[in-house]
Write a protein that holds these residues in place. Structure first.
Motif, PDB file in Angstrom:
ATOM      1  N   ILE A  83     -20.447 -18.029   8.950  1.00  0.00           N
ATOM      2  CA  ILE A  83     -19.937 -18.822  10.076  1.00  0.00           C
ATOM      3  C   ILE A  83     -18.832 -19.769   9.606  1.00  0.00           C
ATOM      4  CG2 ILE A  83     -20.558 -20.580  11.764  1.00  0.00           C
ATOM      5  CD1 ILE A  83     -23.332 -19.316  11.907  1.00  0.00           C
ATOM      6  N   LEU A  84     -19.055 -20.442   8.468  1.00  0.00           N
ATOM      7  CA  LEU A  84     -18.046 -21.352   7.930  1.00  0.00           C
ATOM      8  C   LEU A  84     -16.784 -20.596   7.539  1.00  0.00           C
ATOM      9  CD1 LEU A  84     -17.360 -24.242   7.095  1.00  0.00           C
ATOM     10  CD2 LEU A  84     -18.348 -23.767   4.849  1.00  0.00           C
ATOM     11  N   GLY A  85     -16.970 -19.388   6.976  1.00  0.00           N
ATOM     12  CA  GLY A  85     -15.812 -18.574   6.632  1.00  0.00           C
ATOM     13  C   GLY A  85     -15.000 -18.185   7.856  1.00  0.00           C
ATOM     14  N   GLY A  86     -15.722 -17.909   8.964  1.00  0.00           N
ATOM     15  CA  GLY A  86     -15.008 -17.583  10.193  1.00  0.00           C
ATOM     16  C   GLY A  86     -14.226 -18.764  10.738  1.00  0.00           C
ATOM     17  N   ILE A  87     -14.835 -19.948  10.649  1.00  0.00           N
ATOM     18  CA  ILE A  87     -14.150 -21.145  11.145  1.00  0.00           C
ATOM     19  C   ILE A  87     -12.903 -21.445  10.327  1.00  0.00           C
ATOM     20  CG2 ILE A  87     -14.383 -23.637  11.460  1.00  0.00           C
ATOM     21  CD1 ILE A  87     -17.342 -23.179  12.045  1.00  0.00           C
ATOM     22  N   LEU A  88     -13.007 -21.277   9.004  1.00  0.00           N
ATOM     23  CA  LEU A  88     -11.887 -21.589   8.102  1.00  0.00           C
ATOM     24  C   LEU A  88     -10.947 -20.396   7.890  1.00  0.00           C
ATOM     25  CD1 LEU A  88     -13.806 -23.631   5.378  1.00  0.00           C
ATOM     26  CD2 LEU A  88     -12.506 -24.505   7.330  1.00  0.00           C
ATOM     27  N   GLN A  89     -11.190 -19.291   8.626  1.00  0.00           N
ATOM     28  CA  GLN A  89     -10.359 -18.093   8.477  1.00  0.00           C
ATOM     29  C   GLN A  89     -10.414 -17.542   7.047  1.00  0.00           C
ATOM     30  OE1 GLN A  89      -8.791 -16.570  11.120  1.00  0.00           O
ATOM     31  NE2 GLN A  89      -9.929 -18.114  12.290  1.00  0.00           N
ATOM     32  N   LEU A  90     -11.597 -17.598   6.459  1.00  0.00           N
ATOM     33  CA  LEU A  90     -11.790 -17.076   5.100  1.00  0.00           C
ATOM     34  C   LEU A  90     -12.878 -15.993   5.141  1.00  0.00           C
ATOM     35  CD1 LEU A  90     -11.746 -20.438   3.109  1.00  0.00           C
ATOM     36  CD2 LEU A  90      -9.883 -18.766   3.284  1.00  0.00           C
ATOM     37  N   HIS A  91     -12.689 -15.006   6.011  1.00  0.00           N
ATOM     38  CA  HIS A  91     -13.696 -13.981   6.229  1.00  0.00           C
ATOM     39  C   HIS A  91     -14.025 -13.213   4.954  1.00  0.00           C
ATOM     40  CE1 HIS A  91     -13.441 -14.607  10.556  1.00  0.00           C
ATOM     41  NE2 HIS A  91     -12.118 -14.553  10.453  1.00  0.00           N
ATOM     42  N   MET A  92     -12.995 -12.740   4.259  1.00  0.00           N
ATOM     43  CA  MET A  92     -13.210 -11.904   3.077  1.00  0.00           C
ATOM     44  C   MET A  92     -13.882 -12.691   1.957  1.00  0.00           C
ATOM     45  SD  MET A  92     -12.425  -8.951   3.914  1.00  0.00           S
ATOM     46  CE  MET A  92     -12.715  -8.288   2.273  1.00  0.00           C
ATOM     47  N   LEU A  93     -13.483 -13.960   1.783  1.00  0.00           N
ATOM     48  CA  LEU A  93     -14.095 -14.786   0.740  1.00  0.00           C
ATOM     49  C   LEU A  93     -15.580 -14.998   1.036  1.00  0.00           C
ATOM     50  CD1 LEU A  93     -13.867 -16.522  -1.784  1.00  0.00           C
ATOM     51  CD2 LEU A  93     -13.167 -18.440  -0.339  1.00  0.00           C
ATOM     52  N   ALA A  94     -15.894 -15.296   2.295  1.00  0.00           N
ATOM     53  CA  ALA A  94     -17.285 -15.514   2.672  1.00  0.00           C
ATOM     54  C   ALA A  94     -18.095 -14.237   2.525  1.00  0.00           C
ATOM     55  CB  ALA A  94     -17.364 -16.027   4.116  1.00  0.00           C
ATOM     56  N   LEU A  95     -17.530 -13.104   2.959  1.00  0.00           N
ATOM     57  CA  LEU A  95     -18.222 -11.824   2.860  1.00  0.00           C
ATOM     58  C   LEU A  95     -18.448 -11.444   1.408  1.00  0.00           C
ATOM     59  CD1 LEU A  95     -19.409  -9.429   4.348  1.00  0.00           C
ATOM     60  CD2 LEU A  95     -17.146  -8.373   4.375  1.00  0.00           C
ATOM     61  N   THR A  96     -17.449 -11.686   0.546  1.00  0.00           N
ATOM     62  CA  THR A  96     -17.594 -11.391  -0.888  1.00  0.00           C
ATOM     63  C   THR A  96     -18.700 -12.232  -1.507  1.00  0.00           C
ATOM     64  OG1 THR A  96     -15.233 -10.837  -1.061  1.00  0.00           O
ATOM     65  CG2 THR A  96     -16.399 -11.358  -3.113  1.00  0.00           C
ATOM     66  N   LEU A  97     -18.752 -13.509  -1.158  1.00  0.00           N
ATOM     67  CA  LEU A  97     -19.785 -14.402  -1.682  1.00  0.00           C
ATOM     68  C   LEU A  97     -21.170 -13.936  -1.261  1.00  0.00           C
ATOM     69  CD1 LEU A  97     -20.555 -16.995  -3.159  1.00  0.00           C
ATOM     70  CD2 LEU A  97     -20.206 -18.241  -1.026  1.00  0.00           C
ATOM     71  N   VAL A  98     -21.309 -13.507   0.008  1.00  0.00           N
ATOM     72  CA  VAL A  98     -22.594 -13.019   0.495  1.00  0.00           C
ATOM     73  C   VAL A  98     -23.004 -11.750  -0.245  1.00  0.00           C
ATOM     74  CG1 VAL A  98     -23.780 -12.023   2.486  1.00  0.00           C
ATOM     75  CG2 VAL A  98     -22.381 -14.073   2.765  1.00  0.00           C
ATOM     76  N   LEU A  99     -22.045 -10.822  -0.419  1.00  0.00           N
ATOM     77  CA  LEU A  99     -22.338  -9.572  -1.121  1.00  0.00           C
ATOM     78  C   LEU A  99     -22.767  -9.830  -2.563  1.00  0.00           C
ATOM     79  CD1 LEU A  99     -19.486  -7.225   0.166  1.00  0.00           C
ATOM     80  CD2 LEU A  99     -21.923  -6.874   0.460  1.00  0.00           C
ATOM     81  N   VAL A 100     -22.044 -10.697  -3.246  1.00  0.00           N
ATOM     82  CA  VAL A 100     -22.371 -11.027  -4.637  1.00  0.00           C
ATOM     83  C   VAL A 100     -23.762 -11.663  -4.711  1.00  0.00           C
ATOM     84  CG1 VAL A 100     -21.770 -12.498  -6.601  1.00  0.00           C
ATOM     85  CG2 VAL A 100     -19.983 -11.244  -5.403  1.00  0.00           C
ATOM     86  N   SER A 101     -24.074 -12.570  -3.774  1.00  0.00           N
ATOM     87  CA  SER A 101     -25.374 -13.236  -3.769  1.00  0.00           C
ATOM     88  C   SER A 101     -26.510 -12.233  -3.565  1.00  0.00           C
ATOM     89  CB  SER A 101     -25.415 -14.312  -2.682  1.00  0.00           C
ATOM     90  OG  SER A 101     -24.424 -15.295  -2.891  1.00  0.00           O
TER      91      SER A 101
END
Length: 302
Positions: free
Chosen positions: A49-67
């Motif tokens: 959600i925070l990644g979507g708000i900050l327009q950082l979709h790929m960074l947020a998705l990558t962090l989730v995948l790595v986690s």
């Protein structure tokens, strides 16, 4: 003199940076490994959600995948090491016969806890990914899915924290209702749900996660493989002093050897540990198609 010292200083600086990065990385791995699946999913949802708000979709998705990957690879090792350390510490404080009884009890509890705590990481990740996609295309639908996921996590988190055993049928039904709501949002018109559990039975004692396992199997093996989808029905009744819970679908049915899947084998093992021969799991293929799974166990109110 200064020119000779600069390469050495640069190497020392680079080495210090690498050590810092390595220390941060292993600290991250350790924290993720210790984190439960429910809290990891909640943190991932907030990150998306925070990644979507900050327009950082790929960074947020990558962090989730790595986690999620780190949790899958390191979480089991951490839990196994922790359980082994606890078992060794306890065994040193008791006599030989007491040690044997303690270890046997711990083994049963560990097996029960492992069966109870099973959760499909792909379901959590796919749901988080769907929420992220829907935030752009259909915010209202994304909000509904987010609320359903929060209800799902809220219903399941207490069970992951508490010792393995029983809760009420109503609590288990609420967990499955939230899951089915998410799947309806994902499958849309391909999934119809009917819940036929009398209100008088909601207080009945029922083992944790068993209903959810049957519901997930019905969706995964029965309804998702069919292009047109289908319906799932959950019903319960008391007959001859025993509670009968049925999960029925009109899907594709189980392949080849019904009832041999890991989730169903776990249900049988837990029923045997909790109730002995007084409980059973039956799996049938009705003539009309699909699958009917039935859990029968002693009826008691919580």
């Amino acid at each position: 003199m200064d020119n000779h010292n600069r390469p050495a200083m640069s190497q020392d600086h680079a080495g210090a940076i690498l050590q810092t990065v390595e220390r941060i990385w292993w600290s991250f791995v350790d924290k993720v490994a210790r984190l439960g699946w429910g809290r990891l999913a909640l943190a991932s949802l907030l990150a998306m959600i925070l990644g979507g708000i900050l327009q950082l979709h790929m960074l947020a998705l990558t962090l989730v995948l790595v986690s999620i990957l780190v949790k899958i690879l390191a979480g089991g090792k951490y839990q196994a090491e922790r359980a082994a350390d606890q078992a060794i510490a306890r065994s040193e404080e008791a006599e030989q016969q007491a040690e044997l009884e303690t270890l046997q009890r711990q083994l049963a509890e560990a097996r029960m806890g492992a069966l109870q705590a099973q959760i499909e990481p792909h379901f959590l990740f796919n749901t988080l990914s769907s929420v992220c996609q829907l935030m752009e295309d259909s915010p209202v639908k994304a909000l509904s899915m987010q609320k359903a996921l929060i209800r799902y996590l809220r219903s399941s988190l207490p069970e992951w924290r508490d010792s393995p055993g029983e809760t009420s049928l109503g609590q288990q039904l609420e967990l499955s209702r939230a899951y089915l709501e998410i799947m309806q949002l994902r499958m849309e018109d391909r999934l119809q749900v009917r819940l036929k559990v009398p209100e008088s039975l909601l207080a009945a004692r029922f083992p944790v996660m068993m209903l959810q396992t049957l519901v997930e199997n019905a969706i995964k093996h029965g309804l998702e493989p069919k292009a047109e989808g289908g319906s799932i029905e959950v019903g319960a009744k008391v007959l001859d002093g025993r509670l009968r819970l049925e999960v029925r679908d009109d899907g594709a049915g189980f392949p080849e050897q019904p009832g041999q899947g890991m989730g169903l084998a776990n249900i049988r093992e837990r029923l045997a540990m909790l109730y002995g021969p007084q409980a059973e799991l039956a799996l049938e293929a009705p003539e009309s198609g699909g699958t009917r799974a039935t859990i029968v166990l002693p009826f008691a109110l919580s």
